[in-house]
Scaffold this motif. Structure first.
Motif, mmCIF file in Angstrom:
data_model
loop_
_atom_site.group_PDB
_atom_site.id
_atom_site.type_symbol
_atom_site.label_atom_id
_atom_site.label_comp_id
_atom_site.label_asym_id
_atom_site.label_seq_id
_atom_site.Cartn_x
_atom_site.Cartn_y
_atom_site.Cartn_z
ATOM 1 N N HIS A 5 6.834 -2.227 -2.694
ATOM 2 C CA HIS A 5 7.105 -1.164 -3.647
ATOM 3 C C HIS A 5 6.839 0.213 -3.064
ATOM 4 O O HIS A 5 6.160 0.359 -2.054
ATOM 5 C CB HIS A 5 6.232 -1.353 -4.894
ATOM 6 C CG HIS A 5 6.454 -2.671 -5.554
ATOM 7 N ND1 HIS A 5 7.587 -2.973 -6.256
ATOM 8 C CD2 HIS A 5 5.695 -3.794 -5.578
ATOM 9 C CE1 HIS A 5 7.517 -4.207 -6.702
ATOM 10 N NE2 HIS A 5 6.375 -4.734 -6.297
ATOM 11 N N ALA A 6 7.360 1.207 -3.763
ATOM 12 C CA ALA A 6 7.031 2.598 -3.473
ATOM 13 C C ALA A 6 5.633 2.868 -4.009
ATOM 14 O O ALA A 6 5.203 2.246 -4.976
ATOM 15 C CB ALA A 6 8.034 3.531 -4.153
ATOM 16 N N VAL A 7 4.941 3.804 -3.388
ATOM 17 C CA VAL A 7 3.653 4.257 -3.901
ATOM 18 C C VAL A 7 3.962 5.442 -4.811
ATOM 19 O O VAL A 7 4.368 6.502 -4.338
ATOM 20 C CB VAL A 7 2.680 4.652 -2.764
ATOM 21 C CG1 VAL A 7 1.356 5.107 -3.329
ATOM 22 C CG2 VAL A 7 2.501 3.494 -1.792
ATOM 23 N N LYS A 8 3.770 5.251 -6.099
ATOM 24 C CA LYS A 8 4.197 6.245 -7.064
ATOM 25 C C LYS A 8 3.143 7.312 -7.343
ATOM 26 O O LYS A 8 3.464 8.369 -7.856
ATOM 27 C CB LYS A 8 4.626 5.552 -8.361
ATOM 28 C CG LYS A 8 5.851 4.659 -8.121
ATOM 29 C CD LYS A 8 6.316 3.958 -9.366
ATOM 30 C CE LYS A 8 7.567 3.133 -9.051
ATOM 31 N NZ LYS A 8 8.099 2.473 -10.227
ATOM 32 N N LYS A 14 -2.249 9.230 -0.202
ATOM 33 C CA LYS A 14 -3.287 9.767 0.690
ATOM 34 C C LYS A 14 -4.367 8.733 0.978
ATOM 35 O O LYS A 14 -4.870 8.643 2.093
ATOM 36 C CB LYS A 14 -3.899 11.027 0.086
ATOM 37 C CG LYS A 14 -2.942 12.193 0.029
ATOM 38 C CD LYS A 14 -3.538 13.383 -0.691
ATOM 39 C CE LYS A 14 -2.492 14.466 -0.848
ATOM 40 N NZ LYS A 14 -2.920 15.515 -1.752
ATOM 41 N N LEU A 15 -4.717 7.942 -0.032
ATOM 42 C CA LEU A 15 -5.727 6.898 0.154
ATOM 43 C C LEU A 15 -5.257 5.865 1.160
ATOM 44 O O LEU A 15 -6.024 5.444 2.037
ATOM 45 C CB LEU A 15 -6.057 6.223 -1.191
ATOM 46 C CG LEU A 15 -7.043 5.047 -1.127
ATOM 47 C CD1 LEU A 15 -8.398 5.512 -0.600
ATOM 48 C CD2 LEU A 15 -7.160 4.391 -2.499
ATOM 49 N N VAL A 16 -4.002 5.451 1.068
ATOM 50 C CA VAL A 16 -3.456 4.482 2.022
ATOM 51 C C VAL A 16 -3.544 5.047 3.440
ATOM 52 O O VAL A 16 -3.967 4.363 4.368
ATOM 53 C CB VAL A 16 -2.004 4.092 1.655
ATOM 54 C CG1 VAL A 16 -1.334 3.309 2.786
ATOM 55 C CG2 VAL A 16 -1.980 3.290 0.355
ATOM 56 N N SER A 17 -3.183 6.310 3.605
ATOM 57 C CA SER A 17 -3.277 6.955 4.921
ATOM 58 C C SER A 17 -4.708 6.918 5.443
ATOM 59 O O SER A 17 -4.960 6.561 6.595
ATOM 60 C CB SER A 17 -2.782 8.396 4.832
ATOM 61 O OG SER A 17 -2.956 9.048 6.065
ATOM 62 N N HIS A 18 -5.654 7.288 4.588
ATOM 63 C CA HIS A 18 -7.066 7.300 4.975
ATOM 64 C C HIS A 18 -7.540 5.899 5.362
ATOM 65 O O HIS A 18 -8.214 5.716 6.386
ATOM 66 C CB HIS A 18 -7.918 7.854 3.825
ATOM 67 C CG HIS A 18 -9.383 7.684 4.041
ATOM 68 N ND1 HIS A 18 -10.096 8.464 4.926
ATOM 69 C CD2 HIS A 18 -10.266 6.797 3.502
ATOM 70 C CE1 HIS A 18 -11.361 8.061 4.924
ATOM 71 N NE2 HIS A 18 -11.487 7.063 4.071
ATOM 72 N N LEU A 19 -7.197 4.899 4.563
ATOM 73 C CA LEU A 19 -7.636 3.530 4.840
ATOM 74 C C LEU A 19 -6.985 2.975 6.105
ATOM 75 O O LEU A 19 -7.626 2.234 6.865
ATOM 76 C CB LEU A 19 -7.348 2.625 3.639
ATOM 77 C CG LEU A 19 -8.167 2.929 2.381
ATOM 78 C CD1 LEU A 19 -7.670 2.087 1.206
ATOM 79 C CD2 LEU A 19 -9.652 2.722 2.624
ATOM 80 N N LEU A 20 -5.727 3.324 6.347
ATOM 81 C CA LEU A 20 -5.082 2.898 7.590
ATOM 82 C C LEU A 20 -5.792 3.485 8.807
ATOM 83 O O LEU A 20 -6.040 2.784 9.793
ATOM 84 C CB LEU A 20 -3.602 3.292 7.600
ATOM 85 C CG LEU A 20 -2.677 2.433 6.753
ATOM 86 C CD1 LEU A 20 -1.314 3.099 6.614
ATOM 87 C CD2 LEU A 20 -2.535 1.037 7.334
ATOM 88 N N SER A 121 0.372 -4.053 4.858
ATOM 89 C CA SER A 121 0.212 -5.022 3.770
ATOM 90 C C SER A 121 -1.262 -5.309 3.491
ATOM 91 O O SER A 121 -1.641 -5.503 2.331
ATOM 92 C CB SER A 121 0.988 -6.309 4.047
ATOM 93 O OG SER A 121 0.453 -6.998 5.144
ATOM 94 N N MET A 122 -2.103 -5.320 4.520
ATOM 95 C CA MET A 122 -3.535 -5.538 4.302
ATOM 96 C C MET A 122 -4.149 -4.386 3.502
ATOM 97 O O MET A 122 -4.961 -4.609 2.603
ATOM 98 C CB MET A 122 -4.271 -5.705 5.634
ATOM 99 C CG MET A 122 -3.863 -6.952 6.402
ATOM 100 S SD MET A 122 -4.153 -8.476 5.499
ATOM 101 C CE MET A 122 -5.904 -8.629 5.683
ATOM 102 N N VAL A 127 -5.765 -1.834 -1.973
ATOM 103 C CA VAL A 127 -5.551 -0.880 -3.068
ATOM 104 C C VAL A 127 -4.810 -1.495 -4.253
ATOM 105 O O VAL A 127 -4.533 -0.816 -5.239
ATOM 106 C CB VAL A 127 -4.832 0.412 -2.597
ATOM 107 C CG1 VAL A 127 -5.647 1.137 -1.549
ATOM 108 C CG2 VAL A 127 -3.421 0.126 -2.109
ATOM 109 N N GLY A 128 -4.465 -2.773 -4.147
ATOM 110 C CA GLY A 128 -3.844 -3.468 -5.268
ATOM 111 C C GLY A 128 -2.362 -3.219 -5.436
ATOM 112 O O GLY A 128 -1.848 -3.270 -6.554
ATOM 113 N N LEU A 129 -1.660 -2.958 -4.325
ATOM 114 C CA LEU A 129 -0.214 -2.736 -4.376
ATOM 115 C C LEU A 129 0.488 -3.637 -3.367
ATOM 116 O O LEU A 129 -0.074 -3.946 -2.322
ATOM 117 C CB LEU A 129 0.125 -1.284 -4.033
ATOM 118 C CG LEU A 129 -0.323 -0.207 -5.002
ATOM 119 C CD1 LEU A 129 -0.077 1.172 -4.406
ATOM 120 C CD2 LEU A 129 0.405 -0.348 -6.329
#
Length: 186
Positions: A5-8, A14-20, A121-122, A127-129
């Motif tokens: 999915h898209a991150v809406k 930003k959180l995904v970027s930080h966690l990556l 994907s991890m 983040v539950g997406l």
């Protein structure tokens, strides 16, 4: 292969970027951030060579369609590219694999789609997406549509030929359309 999915939510982007970055390093975070800004398919994004970058544009032939993509770089994309070029002046690929650095006789190769897909994907699970490599492209399309309500612009950016495909691709559902009818009273 499950649907991603898209991150809406922009905070989640930003959180995904930080966690990556925290979990997989700067290179994977850069793939995510540049992918969001260029809206390329992952195979095309990973295949970018420094020679494909011409001052303020990336010019390449898309692998899936064979179409020429000429993408103007925004400030964030330029910053990522300039930083990577300064850090890795001897690299051929923007996102070059470090796996074969110990074997000097091997040709340089880009990061693998599989590795990038696994990392994204991890973090999606965290983040539950349902995230994957297409999430970057879908997220860009979704936010352009939400900011402009111009489906033709989104179609052109994604180089799609059908409105129905574009709406499905960016995750605009019947619920979203229904909500728009309820929320917009004239």
């Amino acid at each position: 292969m499950s649907e991603v999915h898209a991150v809406k939510n922009l905070d989640t982007v930003k959180l995904v970027s930080h966690l990556l970055e925290r979990t997989y390093g700067q290179q994977i975070a850069d793939v995510w951030n540049l992918g969001l800004n260029l809206a390329l398919r992952i195979s095309d994004l990973l295949s970018i060579r420094f020679e494909d970058i011409h001052s303020d544009r990336v010019v390449l032939t898309e692998g899936k369609t064979g179409k020429l993509a000429t993408i103007k770089l925004n400030d964030k994309a330029r910053e990522i590219i300039e930083r990577r070029r300064a850090e890795y002046p001897d690299h051929v690929y923007l996102f070059q694999s470090h796996r074969n650095r110990w074997s000097l006789r091997k040709e340089p190769r880009p990061l693998s789609r599989r590795y990038v897909s696994l990392a994204i994907s991890m973090i999606g699970e965290e983040v539950g997406l349902a995230l994957g490599t297409h999430s970057m492209r879908k997220t860009r399309g979704y936010h352009l549509y939400k900011n402009t309500n111009d489906l033709a612009r989104v179609m052109k950016m994604l180089r799609h030929s059908s409105e129905a495909v574009t709406l499905r691709y960016i995750g605009i559902t019947q619920e979203d359309v229904d909500r728009d009818f309820v929320e917009l009273e004239l």
